[in-house]
Design a protein around this motif. Structure first.
Motif, PDB file in Angstrom:
ATOM      1  N   MET A   1       0.814  -1.205   0.000  1.00  0.00           N
ATOM      2  CA  MET A   1       0.000   0.000   0.000  1.00  0.00           C
ATOM      3  C   MET A   1       0.852   1.260   0.000  1.00  0.00           C
ATOM      4  O   MET A   1       0.447   2.277  -0.549  1.00  0.00           O
ATOM      5  N   SER A   2       2.031   1.228   0.593  1.00  0.00           N
ATOM      6  CA  SER A   2       2.845   2.432   0.724  1.00  0.00           C
ATOM      7  C   SER A   2       3.334   2.961  -0.619  1.00  0.00           C
ATOM      8  O   SER A   2       3.651   4.129  -0.737  1.00  0.00           O
ATOM      9  N   VAL A   3       3.412   2.109  -1.637  1.00  0.00           N
ATOM     10  CA  VAL A   3       3.874   2.554  -2.944  1.00  0.00           C
ATOM     11  C   VAL A   3       2.752   3.093  -3.812  1.00  0.00           C
ATOM     12  O   VAL A   3       3.000   3.643  -4.875  1.00  0.00           O
ATOM     13  N   MET A   4       1.517   2.986  -3.342  1.00  0.00           N
ATOM     14  CA  MET A   4       0.381   3.497  -4.101  1.00  0.00           C
ATOM     15  C   MET A   4       0.146   4.963  -3.762  1.00  0.00           C
ATOM     16  O   MET A   4       0.484   5.406  -2.671  1.00  0.00           O
TER      17      MET A   4
ATOM     18  N   ALA B   1     -12.511  -7.256  -8.429  1.00  0.00           N
ATOM     19  CA  ALA B   1     -11.515  -6.241  -8.788  1.00  0.00           C
ATOM     20  C   ALA B   1     -10.319  -6.883  -9.486  1.00  0.00           C
ATOM     21  O   ALA B   1      -9.761  -6.313 -10.435  1.00  0.00           O
ATOM     22  N   ARG B   2      -9.910  -8.056  -9.025  1.00  0.00           N
ATOM     23  CA  ARG B   2      -8.787  -8.754  -9.669  1.00  0.00           C
ATOM     24  C   ARG B   2      -9.153  -9.149 -11.103  1.00  0.00           C
ATOM     25  O   ARG B   2      -8.311  -9.093 -12.007  1.00  0.00           O
ATOM     26  N   LEU B   3     -10.399  -9.568 -11.297  1.00  0.00           N
ATOM     27  CA  LEU B   3     -10.840  -9.916 -12.658  1.00  0.00           C
ATOM     28  C   LEU B   3     -10.821  -8.694 -13.566  1.00  0.00           C
ATOM     29  O   LEU B   3     -10.419  -8.786 -14.734  1.00  0.00           O
ATOM     30  N   LEU B   4     -11.265  -7.548 -13.047  1.00  0.00           N
ATOM     31  CA  LEU B   4     -11.248  -6.326 -13.849  1.00  0.00           C
ATOM     32  C   LEU B   4      -9.827  -5.959 -14.255  1.00  0.00           C
ATOM     33  O   LEU B   4      -9.598  -5.453 -15.360  1.00  0.00           O
ATOM     34  N   ALA B   5      -8.881  -6.197 -13.377  1.00  0.00           N
ATOM     35  CA  ALA B   5      -7.484  -5.849 -13.646  1.00  0.00           C
ATOM     36  C   ALA B   5      -6.846  -6.781 -14.675  1.00  0.00           C
ATOM     37  O   ALA B   5      -5.685  -6.586 -15.031  1.00  0.00           O
ATOM     38  N   GLN B   6      -7.577  -7.776 -15.153  1.00  0.00           N
ATOM     39  CA  GLN B   6      -7.051  -8.710 -16.151  1.00  0.00           C
ATOM     40  C   GLN B   6      -7.715  -8.544 -17.515  1.00  0.00           C
ATOM     41  O   GLN B   6      -7.608  -9.416 -18.365  1.00  0.00           O
ATOM     42  N   THR B   7      -8.401  -7.425 -17.718  1.00  0.00           N
ATOM     43  CA  THR B   7      -9.071  -7.224 -18.997  1.00  0.00           C
ATOM     44  C   THR B   7      -8.066  -7.119 -20.133  1.00  0.00           C
ATOM     45  O   THR B   7      -6.904  -6.748 -19.928  1.00  0.00           O
ATOM     46  N   GLN B   8      -8.499  -7.436 -21.328  1.00  0.00           N
ATOM     47  CA  GLN B   8      -7.649  -7.419 -22.519  1.00  0.00           C
ATOM     48  C   GLN B   8      -7.910  -6.152 -23.330  1.00  0.00           C
ATOM     49  O   GLN B   8      -9.025  -5.626 -23.341  1.00  0.00           O
ATOM     50  N   SER B   9      -6.899  -5.712 -24.017  1.00  0.00           N
ATOM     51  CA  SER B   9      -7.017  -4.541 -24.875  1.00  0.00           C
ATOM     52  C   SER B   9      -7.931  -4.868 -26.058  1.00  0.00           C
ATOM     53  O   SER B   9      -7.873  -5.974 -26.607  1.00  0.00           O
ATOM     54  N   PRO B  10      -8.747  -3.910 -26.480  1.00  0.00           N
ATOM     55  CA  PRO B  10      -9.640  -4.182 -27.611  1.00  0.00           C
ATOM     56  C   PRO B  10      -8.899  -4.261 -28.947  1.00  0.00           C
ATOM     57  O   PRO B  10      -9.411  -4.831 -29.901  1.00  0.00           O
ATOM     58  N   ALA B  11      -7.701  -3.686 -29.013  1.00  0.00           N
ATOM     59  CA  ALA B  11      -6.933  -3.710 -30.269  1.00  0.00           C
ATOM     60  C   ALA B  11      -5.444  -3.637 -29.936  1.00  0.00           C
ATOM     61  O   ALA B  11      -5.053  -3.300 -28.830  1.00  0.00           O
ATOM     62  N   ASP B  12      -4.619  -3.952 -30.952  1.00  0.00           N
ATOM     63  CA  ASP B  12      -3.171  -3.953 -30.752  1.00  0.00           C
ATOM     64  C   ASP B  12      -2.504  -2.664 -31.212  1.00  0.00           C
ATOM     65  O   ASP B  12      -1.284  -2.581 -31.249  1.00  0.00           O
TER      66      ASP B  12
ATOM     67  N   ALA C   1      -4.673   1.578 -13.166  1.00  0.00           N
ATOM     68  CA  ALA C   1      -5.703   2.107 -12.271  1.00  0.00           C
ATOM     69  C   ALA C   1      -6.523   0.974 -11.654  1.00  0.00           C
ATOM     70  O   ALA C   1      -6.815   0.990 -10.447  1.00  0.00           O
ATOM     71  N   LEU C   2      -6.880  -0.008 -12.458  1.00  0.00           N
ATOM     72  CA  LEU C   2      -7.651  -1.142 -11.936  1.00  0.00           C
ATOM     73  C   LEU C   2      -6.841  -1.959 -10.942  1.00  0.00           C
ATOM     74  O   LEU C   2      -7.366  -2.439  -9.934  1.00  0.00           O
ATOM     75  N   GLY C   3      -5.541  -2.115 -11.210  1.00  0.00           N
ATOM     76  CA  GLY C   3      -4.668  -2.828 -10.272  1.00  0.00           C
ATOM     77  C   GLY C   3      -4.565  -2.092  -8.946  1.00  0.00           C
ATOM     78  O   GLY C   3      -4.617  -2.704  -7.871  1.00  0.00           O
ATOM     79  N   ASN C   4      -4.410  -0.759  -8.996  1.00  0.00           N
ATOM     80  CA  ASN C   4      -4.375   0.036  -7.770  1.00  0.00           C
ATOM     81  C   ASN C   4      -5.693  -0.072  -7.008  1.00  0.00           C
ATOM     82  O   ASN C   4      -5.704  -0.171  -5.778  1.00  0.00           O
ATOM     83  N   GLY C   5      -6.791  -0.066  -7.740  1.00  0.00           N
ATOM     84  CA  GLY C   5      -8.100  -0.214  -7.097  1.00  0.00           C
ATOM     85  C   GLY C   5      -8.240  -1.566  -6.425  1.00  0.00           C
ATOM     86  O   GLY C   5      -8.748  -1.664  -5.305  1.00  0.00           O
ATOM     87  N   ALA C   6      -7.766  -2.613  -7.077  1.00  0.00           N
ATOM     88  CA  ALA C   6      -7.834  -3.956  -6.490  1.00  0.00           C
ATOM     89  C   ALA C   6      -6.999  -4.020  -5.213  1.00  0.00           C
ATOM     90  O   ALA C   6      -7.435  -4.596  -4.209  1.00  0.00           O
TER      91      ALA C   6
END
Length: 161
Positions: free
Chosen positions: A17-20, A82-93, A107-112
Motif C-alpha cells: 500500500m505504501s507505494v500506491m 476487482a482482480r478480474l477487472l485488472a485482467q481485462t484485454q485490450s480491444p486492439a493492438d 488504475a484497476l490494479g491500484n483499485g484492487a
C-alpha cells in the motif's frame, strides 16, 4: 496481501500500500487492531492491567463481530471482482489502444490493491474481536469451574451454591 491460512500479512500489505498514491495512510491503518485492547464485560483481551481500548458488553462485541465479518466477506467478493477487472484485454493492438489500456490496467490494479487493504482492515477487526470474545469465554469458563469446585458441584451441575 498474503491470506493463505486466513491470517493477514500486515507487513506485506503495508509495503504494497505504501507505494500506491495515498497508500501509506491506508496501509498504516492495517495495524490498527493488531494490538488493540478490547474489554468485554470488564475482561481485557490484552491481559490484566492493559489500559485503553474499546469497552463493550458481550452482546455488543458479538454484534460488532458479526457486522465486521459480513463486511469482510463482502469485500472478499469485491477483491475477486476487482482482480478480474485488472485482467481485462485490450480491444486492439494499435499503440493508442494499448497505451490507454495500460493506463486503465494500472488504475484497476491500484483499485484492487485498495479493496484488498480494506478487506484486510476488516479482517484484522474480526481477528481482534474473536480474540477478545475468546479471552472472555475462557475467563468465564474458568470462573464457572472455580465456582463449581468451591461449592462442591458434581458432574451433573448440582452443588451447594
Amino acid at each position: 496481501m498474503a491470506e493463505g491460512n486466513g491470517q493477514v500479512d500486515t507487513a506485506a500489505a503495508q509495503a504494497a500500500m505504501s507505494v500506491m498514491p495515498g497508500g501509506a495512510a491506508v496501509g498504516g491503518a492495517l495495524a490498527t487492531f493488531n494490538n488493540m485492547n478490547f474489554i468485554v464485560d470488564g475482561k481485557s483481551s490484552s491481559g490484566p492491567g492493559a489500559g485503553g481500548g474499546f469497552s463493550m458488553s458481550r452482546e455488543e462485541a458479538e454484534a460488532a463481530l458479526e457486522e465486521a465479518r459480513g463486511i469482510a466477506d463482502d469485500l472478499t467478493f469485491q477483491v475477486r471482482e476487482a482482480r478480474l477487472l485488472a485482467q481485462t484485454q485490450s480491444p486492439a493492438d494499435d499503440p493508442a489502444s494499448m497505451g490507454f489500456h495500460n493506463v486503465g490496467l494500472e488504475a484497476l490494479g491500484n483499485g484492487a490493491q485498495h479493496v484488498e487493504a480494506e478487506r484486510d482492515y476488516w479482517r484484522s477487526l474480526v481477528t481482534a474481536l474473536e480474540k477478545a470474545l475468546g479471552v472472555y469465554q475462557a475467563a468465564d469458563e474458568q470462573a464457572g469451574q472455580d465456582v463449581g469446585g468451591s461449592g462442591g458441584q458434581d458432574s451433573n451441575g448440582g452443588g451447594l451454591i
